[in-house]
Every structure is written in structure tokens, then in C-alpha cells.
Design a protein around this motif. Structure first.
Motif, short mmCIF file in Angstrom:
data_model
loop_
_atom_site.label_atom_id
_atom_site.label_comp_id
_atom_site.label_asym_id
_atom_site.label_seq_id
_atom_site.Cartn_x
_atom_site.Cartn_y
_atom_site.Cartn_z
N ILE A 23 0.83 -1.21 0.00
CA ILE A 23 0.00 0.00 0.00
C ILE A 23 0.86 1.25 0.00
CG2 ILE A 23 -1.98 -1.15 1.06
CD1 ILE A 23 -1.30 0.18 3.67
N ARG A 47 1.34 4.00 -3.64
CA ARG A 47 0.46 4.67 -2.69
C ARG A 47 -0.63 5.45 -3.43
NH1 ARG A 47 4.68 6.73 0.43
NH2 ARG A 47 4.50 8.81 -0.44
N GLY A 81 -4.19 0.30 -6.16
CA GLY A 81 -4.81 -0.31 -4.98
C GLY A 81 -4.78 -1.81 -5.12
N PRO A 127 -3.36 3.66 4.36
CA PRO A 127 -2.73 4.37 3.22
C PRO A 127 -2.73 5.89 3.41
CG PRO A 127 -4.28 2.72 2.44
CD PRO A 127 -4.49 2.83 3.92
N ARG A 175 -9.81 -0.06 1.74
CA ARG A 175 -8.43 0.39 1.92
C ARG A 175 -7.76 0.62 0.56
NH1 ARG A 175 -4.85 -3.88 4.77
NH2 ARG A 175 -5.10 -4.84 2.73
N ALA A 176 -8.04 -0.30 -0.41
CA ALA A 176 -7.39 -0.19 -1.72
C ALA A 176 -7.87 1.04 -2.48
CB ALA A 176 -7.66 -1.45 -2.53
#
Lengths: 400, 227
Positions: free
Chosen positions: A313, B82, B86, B107, B154-155
Motif C-alpha cells: 500500500i 500509494r 490499490g 494508506p 483500503r485499496a
């Protein structure tokens, strides 16, 4: 990632691995506490000895017969001579030196003290009136060897002897015997307890001439000399050596030790001892540091897939490295703080248990203990942090 | 736009040289929906990892949005991951000691965003993925479908241009898997490039473009319209 976030995130990690964190912090705590308590003990012992030694007098010089040699024999020995004794005449010569405030000749022996129906063995000091101020003694009652009355058969009793022999009557003016010689009690010492291993509460003091006659000797055990000021100590020492050399036919056969020099020596020895003890305690800190390294390495292995995820990430290697640094920093900082507090508590308990011992950890030791804890903790995290940062993301992610 | 030219990735295993990727040429336009298929060991995951900058090819060049990224530094590649990419994994890869909200927030933390801004965006994401009532739950307290929703949240929290999903339904039962796929396809409809690695033919057929890999080579590249 910001610094605050790094510390916050690693703090959460420390909290969530509670048992592990508590154990590392405990190891660090014990290490730091050991440094603090042991240096408190060492420094307390140093201060105790120095205080004891200071309490026996101020600007004190001790003259003793014979010459202390660090190498070779006493020069006179080769010629079949023995060192000359110190005499009362020598003591009086020293009393006239300009650097000298006062002097006290000293004879020491054992004798039987008896009065009414009691009898016991006591240590007898023979001296003059100046012994009291030179040795920082105090009289509880009466007087000691008034000037001009040096030859009279006066005696001063230690406080405990006075209590033992005259429990119900004032001791002053009572008659006592020392080995069948009669003495008149002229004073009683104030209770002082032990200094330098002698219990001044159980001694008697008589005029030096009486002591010489009692012990059948013309020599003195010591001459105590008080210099006029701290600066006069060294000149006084030289003057004493010179004067007694002249009076002993040019033979330098006496030794003068100054309280200062002895004090400095004790101070040095005990300071070195404190350092050594601190060093030994610091080893336990290093061991704690290795423990931190070990646990952090295990943590890297445990969290391999998590590290892989962080990389996926978008965490750069530097962020991951710093996360592990910060974790070790939390652990060692907590250990340092708790260790300092525990060490202070331990020192307090030492002081409570031994009120005579000023067991305060010196500031340098506390600071050094805390710094060593922090530095070993951080050094120990370098290897695991680098290992974590260098992990291959794909392999790390595939690990369960 | 993703442009791969002559990408080769070699693994050495017990003295043998294995071409996980063998001179792959591939172009994926922005907003495409691509399924990468093939038997195990065909190199499909490796291809996804190379596209996601997790794996470095041994040779060849990779241009992302017109910029060569193969020789960027580690930190620069991390920044691209980042901001533009994702990841969604078969095994979710949630941090077990963080809550659902904190996992989604990760992230944003990495990119150094202000906590107040992070909170807003995480709350939006929790609502969008129907996880609001699970915000303070840890992964162990969530169902598989919920975990994968957290992972997708999150992705997507950084609004990447491409979602790379490696067997996203592999650990889910059929119905939950279908829900997850619907979520991903919804993201694709909003303009995100979606690349899914799967060996599930049914799932692969849903994509608008199927790449079939065997022994590190693309053997077929079929395109068809949505439907």
C-alpha cells in the motif's frame, strides 16, 4: 508518514503485544534500576566514609613515629637503628609552629577502671585539653584538663561508662581508679557513638603525663595537629617534618599524614568502586538490549506479511525501518523511566533501612543509566528494522 | 495507461531457470476491465505484481501514464503504489491488531494526511462499503465478506487509477464472492482500471478483456464488450 503517526502507530503495536512489551520493559527496568541502586549504594558508602573521616577533625595532621616507605627498608634498619620515639618535647615543639593552631599528644592503652563495686577494662587515651576541639568531641558535663592543671589526676569518662559506674549520682567529682591509681572525674563526654570504628562512649581520657606514667613509657603513640587553615595544611606538614628532623638529629624518621590526603584517597577508591559497580550493572542493560534485539527480530518474522502489505500500500522502506525503531524506542524509554523510578525507590528503601548511609544515586549515574538503556535499545533495533525494511514485498505477502 | 515492453521475470529454483514472465508486451488503457487467467505457475500473479510495482522485472521496460517506472528508486515506486495503485488480495491482508477503520486509514497515514481529513475520508469509505457499524471491530471479529470489503475500502481510499485484485474471491463462498465482484465492477464503472487475476472462468468471462497466460507468455488476448 509523519513522525507523530509513526510513533502513534508503533505505540499501538507496543500496547497490543502486551505480555511481550511488559517483559522487555521489565528487563530494561531492572537494568536501569540496578545501575541506580548500586551507584546509590557505592556513592552512599563513599559519602559515609568521607563524613566519618571529616567528623574526626578539621585540617587535621597526624604525626606518627617511623617512616612509611613504599619501597626499601627503613634507612635506619640498615645501620641497626630503630626509629626514634615521638616525645612530649616533640609535641611541644610542634605547638610553637606558626602554621599550627593547636596540638594534642596521644597515648593509647588498656587499663582496669574501678569505682564503687564495679570494675571493667577500658581504653585509655592520654592527651591534653586540646584533644576535645581537635577531635570534635563534646563534653556533656564538667571540664577537661583545665589549662595549668595538666599534671593533676583528672579523668574524663565516656558517656556510657559514666552511666554504668554512676547510674544514680552525678559522675563529676567522683573518685575512680585506673590500675590502682586514683583519679578524680572532671568531665563526662557527650554520647557520640562510633566514629571510625572506635566507640568514644566507652573510653576514658586522662592527662598524657599520667598516661605515660600509667603505661610506663616516655613515647607518644601519635601527635594530632590542627593547622590554622586549609591552606596551612601543606606548609604545616613541611614545617613539622623539618622541625622533627632537627630535633631527631637530622634523621627524617617520622610520618605525617594529612586528613585531606587520606580523605582524597578514600574518596578516589570508593568513587572507582562505584564506577566499577555501575559498569557491572550496565552489563545487565546490554543484556536487556540484546533481548530487545531478539524480540524485535521475532517480531519482524511474525509480522512479515504485514510488512509486505505496508509495502504494497505504498510504505517506503524508510517508513518501515522507522516504525520498528519507534517501537524499540517506546520499549526502552518506558524501561528507562520505570527503571529510574524503581531505582529511586530502591535507594529510598536503602536509606530507610540504613539511616547512616546517604544512599542517593549520583545524577551522572541516573543519566548514564537512562542513556545506556535508550542507546542499547535503539542500537538493538537497527538490525531488525533493516531486516524488515529490506524484505521482498512479494515473498513477504505470500507468507502466512 | 499501462505499457509493458519485453518484460521478463526469471526465478532460479534448485539450479533451474524458470521464466515466470517471458518477454511480455502488453498495453492496458485507463478504465479497462482485464482478467488475467491461466493455470497455476503460468505467471499471472507475477504479472500482476510487476504491474503493481511490487516485483522488479529482470528485463524489459514498464511505462505507467507515459513515464518509465522500472528504474525509479524504491521510495519513488512506493509513492506510485500509494497514489495510483490499490491492491486487493485473496487473503485480505488486514493488520490483525487494527480496527476496520484503522486498516482503511493506513494508506492515508502513509501519505501523511492530516488526522481530521483522514477521519472524514475513512467515514465516507465506511459508509460507501456498508461497514459503518463495523468500524471499531478487529478483522477477527469480521466475516470474510466484511474483511474483503475492508480491504477494498483500503485499496480505494487513495482514489487510485488502477485496482489490482489477486484472486479476490478465492477465500469466499460463491454468494459473498459475487457481492465482492459486484463491488469491484462498480468501482470500474466509475472509471477505475480493474485488473483481476483469477482461475475462475466464470469470473474471467465477466471482464471485457481476457488475457490467457501459459509458461510466462500471453497466449490469447480476447476483448469483448460488457455484458
Amino acid at each position: 508518514m509523519t513522525l507523530a503517526d509513526t510513533f502513534h502507530l508503533s505505540f499501538k503495536t507496543v500496547l497490543s503485544y502486551r505480555l511481550r512489551s511488559v517483559l522487555i520493559i521489565l528487563a530494561m527496568t531492572l537494568g536501569v534500576a540496578a545501575v541506580v541502586v548500586l551507584t546509590a549504594l557505592g556513592d552512599g558508602a563513599r559519602k559515609y566514609v568521607v563524613n566519618q573521616f571529616s567528623s574526626i577533625g578539621t585540617n587535621l595532621l597526624v604525626v606518627m613515629p617511623g617512616r612509611a616507605e613504599t619501597s626499601g627498608a627503613f634507612p635506619g634498619a640498615v645501620l641497626g637503628q630503630t626509629p626514634r620515639d615521638l616525645t612530649l618535647k616533640d609535641a611541644q615543639l610542634l605547638g610553637r609552629l606558626p602554621q599550627v593552631r593547636r596540638y594534642a599528644p596521644l597515648n593509647v592503652g588498656e587499663a582496669e577502671l574501678s569505682a564503687t563495686n564495679r570494675l571493667r577494662e577500658v581504653t585509655v587515651l592520654g592527651s591534653n585539653a586540646d584533644l576535645i576541639p581537635i577531635r570534635h568531641m563534646k563534653l556533656a558535663q564538667g571540664s577537661f584538663l583545665k589549662r595549668g592543671a595538666d599534671y593533676s589526676a583528672q579523668i574524663v569518662l565516656g558517656s556510657q561508662l559514666a552511666r554504668e559506674f554512676f547510674p544514680n549520682t552525678p559522675a563529676i567529682g567522683q573518685r575512680v581508679r585506673l590500675n590502682e591509681r586514683r583519679f578524680l572525674v572532671s568531665g563526662v563526654l557527650a554520647p557520640q557513638g562510633k566514629t571510625m570504628g572506635h566507640n568514644t562512649d566507652e573510653i576514658v581520657i586522662i592527662p598524657v603525663e599520667q598516661a605515660q606514667s600509667l603505661f610506663n613509657t616516655t613515647s607518644l603513640f601519635r601527635i594530632l595537629v590542627e593547622a590554622k587553615s586549609h591552606d596551612a595544611i601543606e606548609p604545616a606538614k613541611q614545617a613539622i617534618l623539618e622541625t622533627l628532623k632537627q630535633s631527631h638529629d637530622g634523621e627524617e624518621d617520622i610520618t605525617v599524614i594529612t586528613q585531606d590526603a587520606v580523605l582524597a584517597t578514600f574518596d578516589r577508591i570508593l568513587h572507582a568502586l562505584t564506577l566499577a559497580v555501575a559498569g557491572i550493572a550496565a552489563i545487565s542493560l546490554i543484556v536487556a538490549g540484546i533481548l530487545v534485539m531478539n524480540v524485535m527480530l521475532v517480531a519482524v518474522n511474525q509480522r512479515t506479511s504485514e510488512i509486505g502489505l505496508l509495502k504494497a500500500i505504498g510504505a517506503p522502506a524508510a517508513d518501515i525501518r522507522f516504525l520498528f525503531f519507534a517501537e524499540a524506542m517506546w520499549l526502552s524509554t518506558a524501561g528507562a523511566i520505570f527503571g529510574f523510578l524503581l531505582g529511586q525507590l530502591g535507594s529510598l528503601m536503602l536509606r530507610l533501612a540504613y539511616p547512616d548511609l546517604p544512599a542517593w544515586a549520583p545524577a551522572w549515574a541516573s543519566i548514564a543509566g537512562i542513556l545506556v538503556a535508550l542507546i542499547t535499545g535503539i542500537l538493538a533495533s537497527i538490525l531488525p528494522a533493516n531486516k524488515a525494511a529490506r524484505l521482498d514485498a512479494v515473498q513477504a505477502l505470500s507468507k502466512k | 495507461m499501462i505499457q509493458l515492453t519485453g518484460i521478463t521475470r526469471i526465478f532460479h529454483m534448485g539450479g533451474q531457470t524458470i521464466y515466470a514472465l517471458n518477454r511480455i508486451d502488453l498495453e492496458i488503457q485507463d478504465g479497462e476491465y482485464v482478467a488475467i487467467m491461466g493455470p497455476s505457475g503460468s505467471g499471472k500473479s507475477t504479472l500482476l505484481n510487476v504491474i503493481g510495482l511490487l516485483d522488479k522485472p529482470d528485463s524489459g521496460s514498464y511505462r505507467l501514464d507515459g513515464k518509465t517506472v522500472t528504474d525509479l528508486s524504491e521510495a519513488e515506486q512506493a509513492q506510485i503504489r500509494r497514489e495510483k495503485i490499490g491492491f486487493v488480495f485473496q487473503s485480505f491482508h488486514l493488520v490483525p491488531r487494527l480496527t476496520a477503520a484503522e486498516n482503511i486509514e493506513l494508506p492515508l497515514i502513509l501519505s501523511g494526511l492530516e488526522p481530521s481529513e483522514r477521519k472524514l475520508r475513512v467515514n465516507d469509505a465506511l459508509r460507501a462499503f456498508d461497514l459503518s457499524d463495523r468500524a471499531t471491530h478487529r478483522p477477527s471479529e469480521l466475516s470474510g465478506g466484511q474483511r474483503q470489503r475492508v480491504a477494498i475500502a483500503r485499496a480505494t481510499i487513495m482514489q487510485p487509477t488502477a485496482i489490482l485484485a489477486d484472486e479476490p474471491t478465492g477465500n469466499l463462498d460463491h454468494q459473498i464472492g459475487a457481492e465482492v465482484i459486484a463491488l469491484l465492477e462498480h468501482l470500474h464503472q466509475t472509471g477505475t482500471t480493474l485488473i483481476v487475476v483469477t482461475h475462475d472462468r466464470e469470473l474471467g468471462d465477466r471482464a471485457h478483456r481476457q488475457l490467457m497466460l501459459r509458461d510466462g507468455k500471453i497466449i490469447t488476448d480476447k476483448k469483448h464488450d460488457a455484458g
